[in-house]
Design a protein around this motif. Structure first.
Motif, PDB file in Angstrom:
ATOM      1  N   LYS A   8       0.812  -1.210   0.000  1.00 35.87           N
ATOM      2  CA  LYS A   8       0.000   0.000   0.000  1.00 35.87           C
ATOM      3  C   LYS A   8       0.850   1.267   0.000  1.00 35.87           C
ATOM      4  N   GLU A   9       1.861   1.308   0.845  1.00 35.30           N
ATOM      5  CA  GLU A   9       2.708   2.503   0.917  1.00 35.30           C
ATOM      6  C   GLU A   9       3.496   2.691  -0.376  1.00 35.30           C
ATOM      7  N   GLU A  10       3.971   1.577  -0.942  1.00 33.86           N
ATOM      8  CA  GLU A  10       4.711   1.642  -2.203  1.00 33.86           C
ATOM      9  C   GLU A  10       3.820   2.177  -3.317  1.00 33.86           C
ATOM     10  N   PHE A  11       2.599   1.683  -3.398  1.00 33.18           N
ATOM     11  CA  PHE A  11       1.682   2.113  -4.439  1.00 33.18           C
ATOM     12  C   PHE A  11       1.243   3.561  -4.231  1.00 33.18           C
ATOM     13  N   ASN A  19       4.196   7.824 -11.139  1.00 33.58           N
ATOM     14  CA  ASN A  19       5.233   6.950 -11.677  1.00 33.58           C
ATOM     15  C   ASN A  19       4.680   6.077 -12.801  1.00 33.58           C
ATOM     16  N   PRO A  20       5.112   6.289 -14.041  1.00 34.85           N
ATOM     17  CA  PRO A  20       4.561   5.542 -15.176  1.00 34.85           C
ATOM     18  C   PRO A  20       4.883   4.052 -15.135  1.00 34.85           C
ATOM     19  N   ASN A  21       5.890   3.660 -14.357  1.00 28.06           N
ATOM     20  CA  ASN A  21       6.244   2.243 -14.268  1.00 28.06           C
ATOM     21  C   ASN A  21       5.153   1.418 -13.586  1.00 28.06           C
ATOM     22  N   TYR A  22       4.233   2.106 -12.913  1.00 30.74           N
ATOM     23  CA  TYR A  22       3.182   1.397 -12.180  1.00 30.74           C
ATOM     24  C   TYR A  22       1.844   1.417 -12.896  1.00 30.74           C
ATOM     25  N   HIS A  38      -5.323   5.117 -12.500  1.00 24.99           N
ATOM     26  CA  HIS A  38      -4.013   4.465 -12.556  1.00 24.99           C
ATOM     27  C   HIS A  38      -2.959   5.417 -12.013  1.00 24.99           C
ATOM     28  N   ALA A  39      -1.722   4.957 -11.953  1.00 23.97           N
ATOM     29  CA  ALA A  39      -0.676   5.663 -11.206  1.00 23.97           C
ATOM     30  C   ALA A  39      -0.403   7.073 -11.698  1.00 23.97           C
TER      31      ALA A  39
END
Length: 349
Positions: A8-11, A19-22, A38-39
């Motif tokens: 959760k904290e990472e997301f 962050n486009p990587n997510y 989305h991210a």
């Protein structure tokens, strides 16, 4: 199976940083607006406590969130064809609607083509999307813990009655319009997805993963058979169930002590009793079950009775596999079946 418990904290950090990587890795449900993103969504970022994170769009829909119009999370990584956009708009206008072939024709759409494009873009069928949105609205009311459906969240829907209509199509009319028993619906979080429980003071009627195919029909059928109104709320049994499931997933419990209500034919009940007798950590094949029940030719009937089980985990239909050793089907999905069997074989038990 991917779980989000420790991410959760990472997301949230990825959401804040856009962050486009997510993108496509998770979907963020925003409690204050009722949308999921989305991210890289450019909208103002909510507080951490106002976010929920999901690994699939279907989970977000089932939790009552609608797609964000700014970032269009379901379009990633595709552009959205015009007919797909139209279908999503129509679902939002009338979320309780159950779509038929003629409905596509009335919109000037070729149903097969529209369905195919929907699947290509969203990774789920249009029927899945519409059902998930409809069920999500009902589940959202349950999650809120509202005492009556009139305390509804109308924001974001073109029709102020849409929320109520979608709920009552599944759960029944408000209490003042119906005389009968009350069954209480609550949502239980597990490491492999949210589950819906239906209980009263006497027992557990249903326990299913929220994205199980056919769940909506199961709820409606149960409601009619019981002449019941299903309303959001907890019972002593649902609280005990939540606690026992937590212990089970933590490998601290091997048996459940929840009173069960089962409705079925005498053969179905015989199959379900057999399932309850399969020791934890072991499996049986459909053929073994049919043979031990006295009719080796009844393999298909055994399979159908397995599929008719409405109380997941406690009546462990996940412990039945094919004769060749393959896992076979499971109402909650094969990945969940694999997870449960591995959990039960753990040395921790």
């Amino acid at each position: 199976m991917i779980t989000l418990a420790n991410k959760k904290e990472e997301f949230y950090q990825a959401l804040v940083e856009k962050n486009p990587n997510y993108d496509g890795v998770f979907f963020a449900g925003i409690k204050t607006t009722g949308v999921f993103c989305h991210a890289t969504c450019t909208a103002k970022k909510p507080k951490f406590e106002n976010c929920e994170f999901f690994s699939t769009a279907e989970e977000a829909l089932l939790s009552g969130y609608r797609p964000c119009k700014r970032c269009e999370p379901l379009s990633y990584p595709h552009s959205i064809p015009e007919e797909v956009t139209l279908l999503v708009e129509k679902v939002e206008q009338n979320p309780e609607k159950r779509w038929k072939e003629k409905d596509f024709h009335e919109l000037g759409l070729h149903s097969a083509s529209a369905r195919r494009k929907f699947k290509e873009v969203y990774g789920m069928t249009f029927v899945q999307y519409a059902r998930s949105r409809r069920m999500g609205i009902a589940f959202k009311e349950i999650s809120k813990g509202a005492k009556v459906i009139d305390e509804q969240l109308a924001a974001g829907y073109e029709s102020a009655s849409a929320f109520n209509d979608a709920f009552t199509k599944i759960m029944g009319n408000p209490p003042k319009k119906q005389h009968g028993k009350m069954i209480y619906a609550s949502i239980i979080s597990t490491p492999i997805g949210r589950m819906l429980s239906l209980t009263d003071s006497n027992g557990l009627y249903l326990l299913e993963f929220m994205n199980r195919r056919g769940l909506e029909r199961e709820i409606e059928k149960l409601r009619h058979v019981q002449n019941a109104r299903i309303i959001p709320g907890e019972t002593e049994i649902s609280r005990q169930l939540a606690g026992q499931l937590t212990e089970y997933f933590q490998s601290k419990r091997t048996h459940f002590s929840i009173p069960l209500y089962t409705k079925g034919s005498s053969f179905q009940k015989e199959v379900w009793r057999y399932l309850e007798g399969i020791p934890l950590g072991e499996t049986r094949t459909y053929l073994e079950m049919a043979t031990e029940l006295g009719n080796p030719k009844a393999v298909r009937a055994v399979g159908n009775a397995n599929g008719a089980n409405q109380i997941a985990i406690l009546i462990p239909c996940h412990r039945v596999v094919r004769t060749n050793g393959e896992l076979g089907g499971y109402g909650g999905g094969v990945e969940r079946k694999k997870y449960l069997l591995q959990l039960e074989k753990s040395k921790i038990f």
